[in-house]
Scaffold this motif. Structure first.
Motif, PDB file in Angstrom:
ATOM      1  N   PHE A  21     -25.331 -10.334  -6.467  1.00 51.50           N
ATOM      2  CA  PHE A  21     -23.956 -10.512  -6.012  1.00 51.50           C
ATOM      3  C   PHE A  21     -23.066  -9.370  -6.489  1.00 51.50           C
ATOM      4  CE2 PHE A  21     -19.636 -11.797  -7.029  1.00 51.50           C
ATOM      5  CZ  PHE A  21     -19.189 -12.130  -5.773  1.00 51.50           C
ATOM      6  N   VAL A  22     -22.320  -8.790  -5.582  1.00 54.56           N
ATOM      7  CA  VAL A  22     -21.329  -7.785  -5.927  1.00 54.56           C
ATOM      8  C   VAL A  22     -20.041  -8.123  -5.173  1.00 54.56           C
ATOM      9  CG1 VAL A  22     -22.958  -5.929  -6.425  1.00 54.56           C
ATOM     10  CG2 VAL A  22     -22.149  -6.243  -4.093  1.00 54.56           C
ATOM     11  N   PRO A  23     -18.889  -7.845  -5.764  1.00 53.00           N
ATOM     12  CA  PRO A  23     -17.631  -8.128  -5.071  1.00 53.00           C
ATOM     13  C   PRO A  23     -17.355  -7.086  -3.990  1.00 53.00           C
ATOM     14  CG  PRO A  23     -17.182  -7.053  -7.149  1.00 53.00           C
ATOM     15  CD  PRO A  23     -18.675  -7.272  -7.097  1.00 53.00           C
ATOM     16  N   GLU A  24     -16.509  -7.449  -3.035  1.00 54.64           N
ATOM     17  CA  GLU A  24     -16.020  -6.460  -2.081  1.00 54.64           C
ATOM     18  C   GLU A  24     -14.920  -5.668  -2.767  1.00 54.64           C
ATOM     19  OE1 GLU A  24     -14.511  -6.056   2.545  1.00 54.64           O
ATOM     20  OE2 GLU A  24     -14.765  -8.039   1.658  1.00 54.64           O
ATOM     21  N   VAL A  25     -14.941  -4.354  -2.600  1.00 53.41           N
ATOM     22  CA  VAL A  25     -13.972  -3.491  -3.271  1.00 53.41           C
ATOM     23  C   VAL A  25     -12.889  -3.067  -2.289  1.00 53.41           C
ATOM     24  CG1 VAL A  25     -13.619  -1.367  -4.575  1.00 53.41           C
ATOM     25  CG2 VAL A  25     -15.744  -2.666  -4.877  1.00 53.41           C
ATOM     26  N   TYR A  26     -11.625  -3.300  -2.656  1.00 55.62           N
ATOM     27  CA  TYR A  26     -10.480  -2.847  -1.888  1.00 55.62           C
ATOM     28  C   TYR A  26      -9.865  -1.641  -2.604  1.00 55.62           C
ATOM     29  CZ  TYR A  26     -10.510  -7.475   0.418  1.00 55.62           C
ATOM     30  OH  TYR A  26     -10.856  -8.602   1.112  1.00 55.62           O
ATOM     31  N   ALA A  27      -9.406  -0.661  -1.844  1.00 57.75           N
ATOM     32  CA  ALA A  27      -8.832   0.563  -2.413  1.00 57.75           C
ATOM     33  C   ALA A  27      -7.349   0.349  -2.726  1.00 57.75           C
ATOM     34  CB  ALA A  27      -9.016   1.735  -1.460  1.00 57.75           C
ATOM     35  N   HIS A  28      -7.003   0.409  -4.012  1.00 58.10           N
ATOM     36  CA  HIS A  28      -5.641   0.181  -4.487  1.00 58.10           C
ATOM     37  C   HIS A  28      -4.731   1.341  -4.101  1.00 58.10           C
ATOM     38  CE1 HIS A  28      -2.691   0.079  -8.033  1.00 58.10           C
ATOM     39  NE2 HIS A  28      -2.402  -0.976  -7.305  1.00 58.10           N
ATOM     40  N   ARG A  29      -3.696   1.049  -3.316  1.00 58.78           N
ATOM     41  CA  ARG A  29      -2.768   2.060  -2.779  1.00 58.78           C
ATOM     42  C   ARG A  29      -3.504   3.084  -1.910  1.00 58.78           C
ATOM     43  NH1 ARG A  29       0.662   3.200  -8.390  1.00 58.78           N
ATOM     44  NH2 ARG A  29       0.760   1.018  -9.008  1.00 58.78           N
ATOM     45  N   GLY A  30      -4.555   2.628  -1.273  1.00 59.47           N
ATOM     46  CA  GLY A  30      -5.378   3.526  -0.456  1.00 59.47           C
ATOM     47  C   GLY A  30      -6.386   4.265  -1.304  1.00 59.47           C
ATOM     48  N   CYS A  31      -7.179   5.088  -0.669  1.00 58.32           N
ATOM     49  CA  CYS A  31      -8.184   5.882  -1.387  1.00 58.32           C
ATOM     50  C   CYS A  31      -7.550   7.211  -1.788  1.00 58.32           C
ATOM     51  CB  CYS A  31      -9.411   6.102  -0.503  1.00 58.32           C
ATOM     52  SG  CYS A  31     -10.768   6.945  -1.328  1.00 58.32           S
ATOM     53  N   TRP A  32      -6.754   7.151  -2.872  1.00 53.48           N
ATOM     54  CA  TRP A  32      -6.135   8.381  -3.372  1.00 53.48           C
ATOM     55  C   TRP A  32      -7.151   9.111  -4.249  1.00 53.48           C
ATOM     56  CZ3 TRP A  32      -5.800   8.679  -8.660  1.00 53.48           C
ATOM     57  CH2 TRP A  32      -5.851   7.486  -9.365  1.00 53.48           C
ATOM     58  N   LEU A  33      -7.067  10.439  -4.279  1.00 58.72           N
ATOM     59  CA  LEU A  33      -8.078  11.250  -4.962  1.00 58.72           C
ATOM     60  C   LEU A  33      -7.411  12.276  -5.869  1.00 58.72           C
ATOM     61  CD1 LEU A  33     -10.494  11.851  -1.964  1.00 58.72           C
ATOM     62  CD2 LEU A  33     -10.771  10.183  -3.786  1.00 58.72           C
ATOM     63  N   GLY A  34      -7.588  12.099  -7.176  1.00 58.42           N
ATOM     64  CA  GLY A  34      -7.038  13.036  -8.139  1.00 58.42           C
ATOM     65  C   GLY A  34      -5.560  13.284  -7.909  1.00 58.42           C
ATOM     66  N   SER A  35      -5.167  14.530  -8.024  1.00 56.60           N
ATOM     67  CA  SER A  35      -3.768  14.900  -7.773  1.00 56.60           C
ATOM     68  C   SER A  35      -3.614  15.500  -6.379  1.00 56.60           C
ATOM     69  CB  SER A  35      -3.298  15.913  -8.821  1.00 56.60           C
ATOM     70  OG  SER A  35      -4.134  17.061  -8.810  1.00 56.60           O
ATOM     71  N   ASP A  36      -4.653  15.355  -5.535  1.00 53.25           N
ATOM     72  CA  ASP A  36      -4.606  15.913  -4.182  1.00 53.25           C
ATOM     73  C   ASP A  36      -4.133  14.889  -3.158  1.00 53.25           C
ATOM     74  OD1 ASP A  36      -5.374  18.429  -4.984  1.00 53.25           O
ATOM     75  OD2 ASP A  36      -7.473  18.182  -4.448  1.00 53.25           O
ATOM     76  N   VAL A  37      -4.920  13.859  -2.920  1.00 53.75           N
ATOM     77  CA  VAL A  37      -4.576  12.852  -1.906  1.00 53.75           C
ATOM     78  C   VAL A  37      -3.617  11.844  -2.524  1.00 53.75           C
ATOM     79  CG1 VAL A  37      -5.441  11.060  -0.369  1.00 53.75           C
ATOM     80  CG2 VAL A  37      -6.794  13.139  -0.748  1.00 53.75           C
ATOM     81  N   PRO A  38      -2.369  11.768  -2.036  1.00 54.45           N
ATOM     82  CA  PRO A  38      -1.377  10.883  -2.667  1.00 54.45           C
ATOM     83  C   PRO A  38      -1.673   9.411  -2.397  1.00 54.45           C
ATOM     84  CG  PRO A  38      -0.331  12.584  -1.292  1.00 54.45           C
ATOM     85  CD  PRO A  38      -1.780  12.566  -0.952  1.00 54.45           C
ATOM     86  N   GLU A  39      -1.292   8.559  -3.340  1.00 52.51           N
ATOM     87  CA  GLU A  39      -1.375   7.116  -3.120  1.00 52.51           C
ATOM     88  C   GLU A  39      -0.405   6.703  -2.025  1.00 52.51           C
ATOM     89  OE1 GLU A  39       1.752   5.236  -6.269  1.00 52.51           O
ATOM     90  OE2 GLU A  39      -0.060   6.109  -7.141  1.00 52.51           O
ATOM     91  N   ASN A  40      -0.694   5.583  -1.377  1.00 51.68           N
ATOM     92  CA  ASN A  40       0.194   5.015  -0.355  1.00 51.68           C
ATOM     93  C   ASN A  40       0.563   6.031   0.723  1.00 51.68           C
ATOM     94  OD1 ASN A  40       0.544   2.253  -0.994  1.00 51.68           O
ATOM     95  ND2 ASN A  40       1.907   2.770  -2.687  1.00 51.68           N
ATOM     96  N   SER A  41      -0.431   6.806   1.149  1.00 53.50           N
ATOM     97  CA  SER A  41      -0.188   7.834   2.170  1.00 53.50           C
ATOM     98  C   SER A  41      -1.109   7.627   3.368  1.00 53.50           C
ATOM     99  CB  SER A  41      -0.435   9.227   1.585  1.00 53.50           C
ATOM    100  OG  SER A  41      -1.813   9.413   1.269  1.00 53.50           O
TER     101      SER A  41
END
Length: 355
Positions: A21-41
């Motif tokens: 059993f593994v949970p389903e993973v939801y991306a918090h504020r979207g899939c933001w990446l480091g300091s490149d891809v902004p959250e909530n964008s």
């Protein structure tokens, strides 16, 4: 023949992973990446599709003139925004309630080290459209009835409402059969179940209090037919909630492949007895966009590090299995296992993914 064997092997690996059993993973504020891809964008929505997330969480609030936009830090937007004219930091704190949408769009962009990703703050309508286009389920973290109504018009029940406001969620159930997540802290399992029953339909609870999600608490809610979301639990409490039975992980870093995704490489270590202090380490080649999933079956106590930055101390008195997955951006997939006591390792699998 070789191709048939290869496809069978990939299918078997997927079955082995999901037998546990593994949970389903939801991306918090979207899939933001480091300091490149902004959250909530919008870019964070597109990256969620690339990585294979089914669902992204986003925060919805009003501007001064009542335009619904996607922003988390509403009281002080200095962390999230830069001046559009020269990408410099905001000279003073700025609250969303004090700025009109026209001013927000004309003078500010989301903070990013990547010039191409310095987007304007998206409206709710723009983000919902991006989710629809990319096949992503939006989880709206909001207390705005108008936000829920807009999501229902576009997604017809295939979206998620997320709030700590019982009355708002009960009202939402009157016109939508969407999934509903009620944020709760400091409750017993019986209290949580009673509140969820008043909402009815597909629903569950979410909490940021990792101490609340004991095995007994999770078991009671699952037996009653409700979902259990661990909300941005830090390492190592994210794995503890999985062991205890959380069905959804809202996370900034966790990753778990869907049943269509296949690892680009799998390394397996079989049947070893590790003395205390022994370390086993494996790594793969550099990935710009990737993920690492480690599946361990062992008895004893170990320290597991994934991708060099997620460390878990795991103990099992009898033979058992743990699964940990973490997304990767511009780095090498890595697994390090250090025995803290004499440990029987039946199998360790490191599965790496490239997107």
């Amino acid at each position: 023949m070789r191709k048939t064997l290869f496809l069978f092997t990939l299918s078997f690996m997927c079955q082995v992973l999901y037998a546990q059993f593994v949970p389903e993973v939801y991306a918090h504020r979207g899939c933001w990446l480091g300091s490149d891809v902004p959250e909530n964008s919008i870019k964070a929505v597109e990256m969620a599709k690339r990585y294979g997330y089914s669902t992204i969480e986003c925060d919805v609030h009003y501007t001064k003139d009542s335009v619904m936009v996607i922003m988390h830090d509403t009281w002080n937007m200095q962390r999230c925004l830069r001046l559009r004219v020269d990408n410099s930091p905001l000279p003073q704190p700025l609250a969303l309630k004090d700025i009109t949408f026209a001013d927000l769009r004309a003078n500010y962009v989301l903070a990013s080290d990547h010039p191409a990703y310095r987007e304007p703050v998206p409206t709710l309508e723009e983000l919902l459209q991006a989710c629809y286009t990319n096949g992503i389920v939006p989880l709206l973290h909001s207390d705005l009835p108008a936000a829920y109504a807009m999501a229902e018009r576009l997604f017809h029940g295939k979206w998620i409402a997320f709030s700590g406001n019982d009355q708002l969620l009960q009202q939402t159930r009157q016109y939508s059969d969407c999934m509903i997540l009620l944020h709760m802290d400091n409750v017993t399992a019986d209290e949580a179940i009673a509140r969820l029953k008043r909402i009815g339909g597909r629903c569950g609870m979410s909490t940021m209090d990792y101490k609340l999600q004991t095995a007994d608490f999770c078991h009671a809610l699952r037996e009653a037919g409700f979902e259990i979301q661990s909300s941005i639990f830090p390492t190592p409490h994210d794995l503890r909630s999985t062991r205890n039975g959380a069905t959804i992980a809202l996370s900034d870093f966790s990753y778990m492949p869907n049943k269509q995704q296949r690892p680009s490489k799998t390394v397996t270590i079989r049947r070893q007895t590790l003395d205390a202090g022994t370390t086993l380490q494996r790594e793969d080649t550099y990935r710009e966009y990737g993920a690492t999933v480690v599946k361990l079956t062992f008895q004893g106590e170990i320290e597991l590090t994934v991708n060099g930055n997620r460390t878990y101390t795991l103990q099992r008195n009898t033979m058992g299995t743990d699964i940990v997955g973490a997304r990767l951006y511009k780095g090498k997939p890595m697994m390090s296992i250090r025995a803290k006591t004499t440990t029987r390792l039946r199998k360790a699998m490191m599965m790496t993914y490239q997107f």
